[in-house]
Design a protein around this motif. Structure first.
Motif, PDB file in Angstrom:
ATOM      1  N   GLY A  19       0.809  -1.217   0.000  1.00 47.88           N
ATOM      2  CA  GLY A  19       0.000   0.000   0.000  1.00 47.88           C
ATOM      3  C   GLY A  19       0.843   1.267   0.000  1.00 47.88           C
ATOM      4  N   LEU A  20       0.224   2.334   0.467  1.00 46.65           N
ATOM      5  CA  LEU A  20       0.856   3.648   0.420  1.00 46.65           C
ATOM      6  C   LEU A  20       0.885   4.255   1.816  1.00 46.65           C
ATOM      7  N   ARG A  21       1.863   5.097   2.041  1.00 46.05           N
ATOM      8  CA  ARG A  21       1.989   5.700   3.377  1.00 46.05           C
ATOM      9  C   ARG A  21       2.637   7.069   3.237  1.00 46.05           C
ATOM     10  N   ALA A  22       1.978   8.059   3.829  1.00 46.69           N
ATOM     11  CA  ALA A  22       2.586   9.392   3.907  1.00 46.69           C
ATOM     12  C   ALA A  22       2.985   9.624   5.358  1.00 46.69           C
ATOM     13  N   SER A  23       4.282   9.680   5.612  1.00 47.20           N
ATOM     14  CA  SER A  23       4.747   9.976   6.967  1.00 47.20           C
ATOM     15  C   SER A  23       4.885  11.488   7.083  1.00 47.20           C
ATOM     16  N   ILE A  24       4.100  12.041   7.999  1.00 49.08           N
ATOM     17  CA  ILE A  24       4.020  13.511   8.088  1.00 49.08           C
ATOM     18  C   ILE A  24       4.422  13.964   9.482  1.00 49.08           C
ATOM     19  N   TYR A  25       5.667  13.682   9.810  1.00 49.15           N
ATOM     20  CA  TYR A  25       6.196  14.054  11.126  1.00 49.15           C
ATOM     21  C   TYR A  25       6.225  15.571  11.275  1.00 49.15           C
ATOM     22  N   ASN A  26       6.585  16.011  12.483  1.00 50.65           N
ATOM     23  CA  ASN A  26       6.570  17.453  12.809  1.00 50.65           C
ATOM     24  C   ASN A  26       7.188  18.322  11.717  1.00 50.65           C
ATOM     25  N   ALA A  27       8.308  17.862  11.152  1.00 45.97           N
ATOM     26  CA  ALA A  27       9.068  18.735  10.245  1.00 45.97           C
ATOM     27  C   ALA A  27       8.513  18.781   8.824  1.00 45.97           C
ATOM     28  N   VAL A  28       7.531  17.932   8.513  1.00 45.50           N
ATOM     29  CA  VAL A  28       6.964  17.955   7.153  1.00 45.50           C
ATOM     30  C   VAL A  28       6.051  19.187   7.042  1.00 45.50           C
ATOM     31  N   PRO A  29       6.368  20.091   6.124  1.00 48.08           N
ATOM     32  CA  PRO A  29       5.581  21.329   6.062  1.00 48.08           C
ATOM     33  C   PRO A  29       4.161  21.091   5.532  1.00 48.08           C
ATOM     34  N   TYR A  30       3.265  21.975   5.934  1.00 44.03           N
ATOM     35  CA  TYR A  30       1.879  21.942   5.438  1.00 44.03           C
ATOM     36  C   TYR A  30       1.867  21.941   3.906  1.00 44.03           C
ATOM     37  N   ASP A  31       2.746  22.737   3.317  1.00 43.23           N
ATOM     38  CA  ASP A  31       2.780  22.857   1.852  1.00 43.23           C
ATOM     39  C   ASP A  31       3.056  21.523   1.160  1.00 43.23           C
ATOM     40  N   SER A  32       3.865  20.663   1.790  1.00 44.44           N
ATOM     41  CA  SER A  32       4.115  19.346   1.200  1.00 44.44           C
ATOM     42  C   SER A  32       2.823  18.526   1.200  1.00 44.44           C
ATOM     43  N   CYS A  33       2.070  18.635   2.292  1.00 45.82           N
ATOM     44  CA  CYS A  33       0.804  17.884   2.398  1.00 45.82           C
ATOM     45  C   CYS A  33      -0.210  18.424   1.399  1.00 45.82           C
ATOM     46  N   LYS A  34      -0.215  19.742   1.253  1.00 47.81           N
ATOM     47  CA  LYS A  34      -1.133  20.367   0.281  1.00 47.81           C
ATOM     48  C   LYS A  34      -0.767  19.915  -1.132  1.00 47.81           C
ATOM     49  N   ALA A  35       0.529  19.870  -1.423  1.00 50.09           N
ATOM     50  CA  ALA A  35       0.964  19.420  -2.755  1.00 50.09           C
ATOM     51  C   ALA A  35       0.539  17.968  -2.970  1.00 50.09           C
ATOM     52  N   LEU A  36       0.627  17.165  -1.907  1.00 53.36           N
ATOM     53  CA  LEU A  36       0.240  15.757  -2.027  1.00 53.36           C
ATOM     54  C   LEU A  36      -1.260  15.618  -2.319  1.00 53.36           C
ATOM     55  N   VAL A  37      -2.090  16.341  -1.580  1.00 57.33           N
ATOM     56  CA  VAL A  37      -3.533  16.175  -1.817  1.00 57.33           C
ATOM     57  C   VAL A  37      -3.927  16.724  -3.199  1.00 57.33           C
ATOM     58  N   ASP A  38      -3.252  17.754  -3.646  1.00 57.03           N
ATOM     59  CA  ASP A  38      -3.521  18.246  -5.008  1.00 57.03           C
ATOM     60  C   ASP A  38      -3.156  17.168  -6.034  1.00 57.03           C
ATOM     61  N   PHE A  39      -2.013  16.521  -5.790  1.00 56.02           N
ATOM     62  CA  PHE A  39      -1.606  15.430  -6.682  1.00 56.02           C
ATOM     63  C   PHE A  39      -2.640  14.299  -6.629  1.00 56.02           C
ATOM     64  N   MET A  40      -3.081  13.963  -5.414  1.00 53.72           N
ATOM     65  CA  MET A  40      -4.037  12.853  -5.252  1.00 53.72           C
ATOM     66  C   MET A  40      -5.346  13.138  -5.995  1.00 53.72           C
ATOM     67  N   ALA A  41      -5.794  14.372  -5.916  1.00 52.93           N
ATOM     68  CA  ALA A  41      -7.035  14.747  -6.608  1.00 52.93           C
ATOM     69  C   ALA A  41      -6.852  14.588  -8.119  1.00 52.93           C
ATOM     70  N   ASP A  42      -5.720  15.040  -8.595  1.00 51.10           N
ATOM     71  CA  ASP A  42      -5.438  14.956 -10.025  1.00 51.10           C
ATOM     72  C   ASP A  42      -5.292  13.499 -10.482  1.00 51.10           C
ATOM     73  N   PHE A  43      -4.629  12.704  -9.647  1.00 50.47           N
ATOM     74  CA  PHE A  43      -4.428  11.285  -9.970  1.00 50.47           C
ATOM     75  C   PHE A  43      -5.784  10.584 -10.084  1.00 50.47           C
ATOM     76  N   GLN A  44      -6.673  10.917  -9.153  1.00 50.74           N
ATOM     77  CA  GLN A  44      -8.008  10.305  -9.193  1.00 50.74           C
ATOM     78  C   GLN A  44      -8.760  10.703 -10.467  1.00 50.74           C
ATOM     79  N   LYS A  45      -8.609  11.954 -10.869  1.00 52.77           N
ATOM     80  CA  LYS A  45      -9.269  12.426 -12.099  1.00 52.77           C
ATOM     81  C   LYS A  45      -8.802  11.611 -13.307  1.00 52.77           C
ATOM     82  N   ARG A  46      -7.512  11.321 -13.308  1.00 51.16           N
ATOM     83  CA  ARG A  46      -6.941  10.640 -14.472  1.00 51.16           C
ATOM     84  C   ARG A  46      -7.159   9.122 -14.458  1.00 51.16           C
ATOM     85  N   HIS A  47      -7.230   8.562 -13.234  1.00 53.18           N
ATOM     86  CA  HIS A  47      -7.305   7.087 -13.142  1.00 53.18           C
ATOM     87  C   HIS A  47      -8.615   6.578 -12.525  1.00 53.18           C
TER      88      HIS A  47
END
Ligand code: PLP
Length: 359
Positions: A330-358
């Protein structure tokens, strides 16, 4: 910088890396790097003590607690804990909540008698066992819990009450991610390489009474009282790692302490769980709702093939570390203290786009 979702070693705060870089060659005017100095010298000792007191201060200075800086990772603690605390006639009690708890139990079995106080194995470890199901034997040396199961992506929301039996927690993957009352625990340990700093140092926070009296038949380096008596300077400590831990702790203070990082962590985790839950089954969060981790978000797609495609595309888009642990897939996003909000935002934007395409 990469969008770093590695499970460990993991992302460090950019501010900390930048500060360390500035001090790297000439530490505070000494003409030496911190890693080139004697651990018996005043300069290093100051950093060492600063790290200890910062850690206790972030926990609200619980009375009677000491900090140790050890080596050998959390995995060595799996053995040291029963070696030090599992005395004749006692049994070591464990909550079997996932892959890391299982490793801890297996190591304790090499030392003495063990007991499973509760287990979520029947649920494939997709939840933390119900606290009311925990049974602690009368002769328990301690109860061991794994506060966050890094591989499965589960996390305790509350901790068991154990009365006179010491409560020990492996907090390797969620230490300092949220506010908690350290007084509930008699002994906490964590490898540093997720929320505290680089690998190479293992932190113990424990009641001094737990550390003061270790069996004499075990090797010197494996006795907690050796490190207590010598303030974690019995032998050469991992000095650079301790220095980095001190800088990470300073950074946590600058974020508003545990309350500040908790707020940020909940926002980050919420973002990712929300897209999973609103994807109409395209993404599936396998963990039970009340056990979801805010540090390791695990999720699945309809097929392993699609998961492979997801990994391939994320790697091309600059994301790192989203593959689930090899033992569970499966998949795992490890989002410890140092992972910035912007990285998570970029991930969910990617996830939305991936779902649109697949989707
Ligand atoms: N415990 C937990 C919860 C972990 O996540 C890990 C590592 O990922 C360990 C223990 C093992 O830590 P170490 O590699 O420091 O021995």
């Amino acid at each position: 910088r990469a969008y770093n979702f590695n499970a460990g070693p993991a992302a460090l705060p950019l501010e900390v890396l930048t500060r360390a870089q500035a001090e790297f060659v000439d530490f505070r005017g000494t003409g030496m790097s911190i890693m080139e100095m004697s651990h018996r010298g005043k300069v290093y000792e100051e950093v060492h003590h600063e790290a200890e007191s910062r850690l206790l201060s972030l926990l609200g200075n619980p009375e009677g607690y000491k900090v140790l800086f050890l080596q050998g990772g959390a995995s060595t603690q799996f053995a040291m804990i029963p070696m030090n605390f599992l005395t004749e006639g006692k049994t070591a009690s464990y909550v079997l909540s996932g892959s890391w708890a299982d490793k801890a139990v297996k190591e304790a079995k090499l030392i003495g008698e063990t007991h499973i106080a509760a287990s979520s194995e029947a649920d494939k470890f997709m939840s933390i066992p119900d606290l009311s199901s925990i049974e602690i034997p009368d002769n328990a040396a301690y109860l061991h819990v794994t506060s966050n199961e890094t591989i499965e992506g589960t996390q305790y929301q509350q901790y068991p009450k154990t009365g006179n039996v010491p409560l020990i927690a492996d907090m390797s993957s969620d230490i300092l991610c949220r506010e908690f009352d350290a007084n509930q625990f008699d002994f906490i340990y964590a490898g540093a390489q997720k929320n505290l700093g680089p690998s190479g140092v293992t932190v113990v926070i424990a009641r001094e009474s737990m550390l003061a009296d270790s069996p004499k038949h075990i090797p010197t380096m494996l006795r907690y009282n050796t490190h207590l008596k010598n303030d974690s300077l019995y032998n050469t400590p991992p000095s650079f790692s301790v220095y980095m831990v001190n800088e990470v702790l300073r950074w946590i203070e600058e974020q508003g302490g545990l309350a500040g990082v908790e707020q940020a962590n909940r926002k980050k985790a919420g973002l990712i769980y929300d897209i999973i839950d609103s994807s109409e089954g395209f993404y599936r969060g396998p963990v039970a709702a009340g056990s979801r981790s805010i540090m390791n978000v695990t999720f699945r797609l309809a097929s392993e093939e699609l998961e492979k495609q997801f990994i391939k595309e994320t790697e091309q888009a600059g994301f790192v570390g989203l593959k689930g642990h090899r033992s569970v897939g499966g998949l795992r996003a490890s989002i410890y203290n140092a992972v910035p909000y912007d990285s998570c935002k970029a991930l969910v934007d990617f996830m939305a786009d991936f779902q649109k395409r697949h989707g």
